[in-house]
Scaffold this motif. Structure first.
Motif, mmCIF file in Angstrom:
data_model
loop_
_atom_site.group_PDB
_atom_site.id
_atom_site.type_symbol
_atom_site.label_atom_id
_atom_site.label_comp_id
_atom_site.label_asym_id
_atom_site.label_seq_id
_atom_site.Cartn_x
_atom_site.Cartn_y
_atom_site.Cartn_z
ATOM 1 N N GLY A 94 0.816 -1.206 0.000
ATOM 2 C CA GLY A 94 0.000 0.000 0.000
ATOM 3 C C GLY A 94 0.849 1.254 0.000
ATOM 4 N N TRP A 95 0.318 2.329 0.545
ATOM 5 C CA TRP A 95 0.998 3.624 0.550
ATOM 6 C C TRP A 95 1.662 3.874 1.884
ATOM 7 N N GLN A 96 2.938 4.163 1.849
ATOM 8 C CA GLN A 96 3.712 4.450 3.058
ATOM 9 C C GLN A 96 3.894 5.952 3.191
ATOM 10 N N ALA A 97 3.511 6.502 4.347
ATOM 11 C CA ALA A 97 3.568 7.943 4.575
ATOM 12 C C ALA A 97 4.918 8.363 5.126
ATOM 13 N N GLY A 98 5.409 9.485 4.662
ATOM 14 C CA GLY A 98 6.601 10.090 5.229
ATOM 15 C C GLY A 98 6.227 11.078 6.316
ATOM 16 N N ALA A 99 7.132 11.983 6.614
ATOM 17 C CA ALA A 99 6.894 12.980 7.656
ATOM 18 C C ALA A 99 5.821 13.978 7.215
ATOM 19 N N ARG A 100 5.168 14.608 8.201
ATOM 20 C CA ARG A 100 4.201 15.670 7.940
ATOM 21 C C ARG A 100 4.918 17.012 8.043
ATOM 22 N N TRP A 101 4.798 17.830 6.994
ATOM 23 C CA TRP A 101 5.489 19.109 6.946
ATOM 24 C C TRP A 101 4.479 20.253 6.859
ATOM 25 N N PRO A 102 4.609 21.275 7.686
ATOM 26 C CA PRO A 102 3.745 22.454 7.537
ATOM 27 C C PRO A 102 4.125 23.228 6.280
ATOM 28 N N ALA A 103 3.136 23.875 5.681
ATOM 29 C CA ALA A 103 3.374 24.586 4.425
ATOM 30 C C ALA A 103 2.419 25.763 4.308
ATOM 31 N N HIS A 104 2.729 26.646 3.365
ATOM 32 C CA HIS A 104 1.827 27.726 2.976
ATOM 33 C C HIS A 104 1.311 27.463 1.561
ATOM 34 N N ASN A 105 0.106 27.925 1.300
ATOM 35 C CA ASN A 105 -0.430 27.979 -0.065
ATOM 36 C C ASN A 105 -0.864 29.420 -0.327
ATOM 37 N N ALA A 106 -1.720 29.626 -1.309
ATOM 38 C CA ALA A 106 -2.055 30.995 -1.712
ATOM 39 C C ALA A 106 -2.813 31.765 -0.632
ATOM 40 N N TRP A 110 -7.962 28.200 -1.947
ATOM 41 C CA TRP A 110 -7.999 27.250 -3.054
ATOM 42 C C TRP A 110 -9.122 27.548 -4.035
ATOM 43 N N THR A 111 -8.960 27.056 -5.269
ATOM 44 C CA THR A 111 -9.987 27.218 -6.290
ATOM 45 C C THR A 111 -9.968 26.038 -7.246
ATOM 46 N N ASP A 112 -11.149 25.713 -7.791
ATOM 47 C CA ASP A 112 -11.248 24.680 -8.824
ATOM 48 C C ASP A 112 -11.006 25.240 -10.218
ATOM 49 N N HIS A 113 -10.941 26.559 -10.344
ATOM 50 C CA HIS A 113 -10.749 27.183 -11.655
ATOM 51 C C HIS A 113 -9.808 28.376 -11.474
ATOM 52 N N HIS A 114 -8.530 28.054 -11.409
ATOM 53 C CA HIS A 114 -7.525 29.092 -11.149
ATOM 54 C C HIS A 114 -7.462 30.091 -12.295
ATOM 55 N N ARG A 115 -7.376 31.358 -11.928
ATOM 56 C CA ARG A 115 -7.184 32.436 -12.882
ATOM 57 C C ARG A 115 -5.976 33.263 -12.452
ATOM 58 N N ALA A 116 -5.301 33.853 -13.406
ATOM 59 C CA ALA A 116 -4.144 34.695 -13.097
ATOM 60 C C ALA A 116 -4.547 35.812 -12.149
ATOM 61 N N GLY A 117 -3.811 35.929 -11.029
ATOM 62 C CA GLY A 117 -4.040 37.007 -10.097
ATOM 63 C C GLY A 117 -5.146 36.778 -9.087
ATOM 64 N N ASP A 118 -5.767 35.567 -9.060
ATOM 65 C CA ASP A 118 -6.864 35.355 -8.107
ATOM 66 C C ASP A 118 -6.368 35.053 -6.692
ATOM 67 N N LEU A 119 -5.067 34.861 -6.535
ATOM 68 C CA LEU A 119 -4.447 34.606 -5.229
ATOM 69 C C LEU A 119 -5.014 33.358 -4.565
ATOM 70 N N ARG A 120 -5.327 32.352 -5.385
ATOM 71 C CA ARG A 120 -5.752 31.041 -4.898
ATOM 72 C C ARG A 120 -4.918 29.964 -5.586
ATOM 73 N N SER A 121 -4.671 28.877 -4.874
ATOM 74 C CA SER A 121 -3.925 27.750 -5.437
ATOM 75 C C SER A 121 -4.884 26.805 -6.164
ATOM 76 N N PRO A 122 -4.476 26.221 -7.280
ATOM 77 C CA PRO A 122 -5.374 25.349 -8.034
ATOM 78 C C PRO A 122 -5.539 23.976 -7.381
ATOM 79 N N VAL A 123 -6.789 23.552 -7.203
ATOM 80 C CA VAL A 123 -7.090 22.214 -6.702
ATOM 81 C C VAL A 123 -6.882 21.210 -7.831
ATOM 82 N N GLY A 124 -6.297 20.052 -7.525
ATOM 83 C CA GLY A 124 -6.185 19.033 -8.552
ATOM 84 C C GLY A 124 -5.027 18.083 -8.345
ATOM 85 N N VAL A 125 -4.823 17.240 -9.360
ATOM 86 C CA VAL A 125 -3.727 16.269 -9.401
ATOM 87 C C VAL A 125 -2.839 16.653 -10.573
ATOM 88 N N TYR A 126 -1.569 16.919 -10.298
ATOM 89 C CA TYR A 126 -0.652 17.404 -11.326
ATOM 90 C C TYR A 126 0.667 16.648 -11.253
#
Length: 243
Positions: A94-106, A110-126
């Motif tokens: 199965g899936w083995q987890a590593g360490a948990r790291w704190p982070a920042h996003n926009a 978050w948004t499902d439809h990112h636009r330039a300058g909306d100051l939101r991070s795009p939701v999805g799999v990339y």
């Protein structure tokens, strides 16, 4: 190493405007009739994504079948700039987890439809195919472009200096051409859909659209990612990822 023309510095400046800048052991039966122990059943890797915490069926369906490394970025809320990052690696059980790291996003979450300058991070799999930075390659197996174009001048939303934010970056393949430097300006969805979405060094504040990690954690992530494992980032707020 990917080489670029002198226009990379101009491209980096533009980025600041639109992005961020063991299975169970077999047991024997003690009854009078002796039988050889049955072999342990094989674990199908096809069902492994269902073991990833917090992911709903729609999100799991977007993960490529060949992927064996997932950078899971879970936002603390739809409008929050705080998130948590965990690197998962798929094994025979199965899936083995590593360490948990704190982070920042926009800044605005978050948004499902990112636009330039909306100051939101795009939701999805990339997919994660390319890396680079102002500093020399710390030992990643991803293609790495070291360039002065990764300079990060100015200050963030909370007045914090951005210097060093792009010392190490991993390009998130949102509205970009995989297989090129993170500084490449190709935008398949058009400039209006934004771009320059990266994993990069944290500057102690919200981003324009990227995900930022502590410097040591960025180096750890760069060294861990393996192109042969077809790594992806799965990113979004908890409610979106659970769909």
């Amino acid at each position: 190493m990917i080489k670029h023309s002198s226009r990379v510095a101009l491209l980096a400046a533009s980025l600041l405007l639109t992005g961020c800048g063991g299975g169970a052991a077999a047991t024997t039966n003690s009854s009078a009739t002796s039988h050889p122990p049955a072999p342990a059943p094989e674990v199908s890797l096809d069902v492994a994504p269902r073991q990833l915490p917090g992911l709903g069926p729609r999100t799991r369906a977007e993960i490529p079948r060949e992927t064996r490394q997932i950078v899971l970025v879970t936002g603390h809320g739809r409008d929050s700039s705080q998130s948590t990052v965990v690197l998962y690696e798929r094994t025979g059980t199965g899936w083995q987890a590593g360490a948990r790291w704190p982070a920042h996003n926009a800044l605005r979450g978050w948004t499902d439809h990112h636009r330039a300058g909306d100051l939101r991070s795009p939701v999805g799999v990339y997919t994660l195919t390319d890396a680079g930075g102002l500093l020399r390659d710390p030992g990643t197996r991803l293609p790495y472009d070291r360039s002065i174009g990764f300079n990060a001048p100015g200050t963030g939303f909370e007045g914090e200096p951005l210097t060093g934010s792009f010392d190490y970056v991993i390009a998130i393949d949102y509205n970009r051409k995989p297989g090129t430097s993170p500084l490449d300006w190709t935008r398949p969805l058009g400039a209006g859909r934004g771009g320059g979405i990266w994993l990069h060094v944290d500057h102690d504040g919200p981003t324009h659209g990227c995900v930022s990690l502590d410097r040591a954690h960025m180096k750890d992530l760069l060294r861990a990612l393996d192109p042969d494992a077809h790594p992806v980032v799965v990113m979004g707020d908890r409610a979106s990822l659970a769909r």
